[in-house]
Design a protein around this motif. Sequence first.
Motif, short mmCIF file in Angstrom:
data_model
loop_
_atom_site.label_atom_id
_atom_site.label_comp_id
_atom_site.label_asym_id
_atom_site.label_seq_id
_atom_site.Cartn_x
_atom_site.Cartn_y
_atom_site.Cartn_z
N UNK A 33 28.47 57.75 94.37
CA UNK A 33 28.24 59.18 94.10
C UNK A 33 27.10 59.40 93.10
N UNK A 34 26.18 58.46 93.06
CA UNK A 34 25.05 58.59 92.14
C UNK A 34 23.75 58.94 92.84
N UNK A 50 30.16 64.78 90.75
CA UNK A 50 31.53 64.65 91.25
C UNK A 50 32.33 65.90 90.93
N UNK A 51 33.35 66.14 91.75
CA UNK A 51 34.28 67.23 91.47
C UNK A 51 35.52 66.72 90.74
N UNK A 52 35.56 65.42 90.51
CA UNK A 52 36.76 64.82 89.90
C UNK A 52 36.54 64.55 88.42
N UNK A 86 30.99 68.40 88.19
CA UNK A 86 30.62 67.74 86.95
C UNK A 86 29.40 66.84 87.19
N UNK A 87 28.51 66.80 86.24
CA UNK A 87 27.32 65.96 86.34
C UNK A 87 27.14 65.18 85.04
N UNK A 136 35.11 52.34 93.04
CA UNK A 136 34.90 52.97 94.35
C UNK A 136 35.98 54.01 94.62
N UNK A 137 37.22 53.68 94.27
CA UNK A 137 38.30 54.66 94.49
C UNK A 137 38.12 55.87 93.59
N UNK A 138 37.74 55.64 92.35
CA UNK A 138 37.49 56.76 91.44
C UNK A 138 36.36 57.65 91.96
#
Length: 312
Positions: A33-34, A50-52, A86-87, A136-138
Amino acid sequence: MSFSSDVKEELTEYMPKARHCQIAEIAAVIVLCGRIRITETGGYRLLIHTENIYTVRKFYELLREAFDIRGEVSIRKNISKNSMMYTILVKDEAAKEVLEAIKLLSKEGSFRDDYSLVSNMIVQSICCKKAFLRGAFLASGSASDPEKSYHFEIVVDSESKALELTGIFSEVGIKAKLIKRKNHYPVYIKESYEISEFLGITEAHKALMNFENIRIYKDVKNKVNRKVNCETANIRKTASAAGKQLDDIYYLKNINKLEDLPDGLRELAKLRMEYPDATLKELGELLDTPLGKSGVNHRLNKISRIAEENRV
């Protein structure tokens, strides 16, 4: 919270002690996600979108632990999805240091041709492979509620990444599969014991205990249901057979043929009329000369054949 969120929250709380494992986990987040940018002046920009919230927290802490870098965090609302985006931004020399550490950038300042994949040098050891899977899961993983179904997946944006990920899973003893879903490639696990293994190797022990408790409960419940269904089917079968036996016996009685039966058959026929709900074993024990189930069944079949012969 959802089970998936519980897992991610727990993974956020775990910090690998070894720096090489911290870097492997950082690499997973960046690969999945980068974004990497080069400015007009030749500077580097590393961004994680990411939204997490758990992904943000963990990546921020990993940067601080492994590189003593404080990323710049920004938050904006995604109105279309009614969620927060979030960034984390890392720039200039700090970004270069991170990219060099995860082997995406050489000391000379050039990117690898396959920069979307993780370098084998980053995931050489088993502990680093596990750390990479945790990251990867995160970054892009989800897990269904085990009370409803067993499904775990990490979604990636290319087949090459998906194949690489399944390979890493295989190297830690977990069989994962991949499918194509529109423009994405989910790498998924559906076997409950494989999901348990993943939770264990990524240090999500509280989630693992919860998952195992639910899995054991469901297994016991399924076994009980199967046993009840089997016993119900046997009861219905027994009742149906007893009903047919009684029909034959009363038919012989109504045509005055019951008393013409041989002594052993007549005795059993009268016992069946007297004890319509008795099992074959119970009927056999009530006979003057007790018989086993097969002997009782044999005699009842003889009575039925005699009844059929008289119906012709």
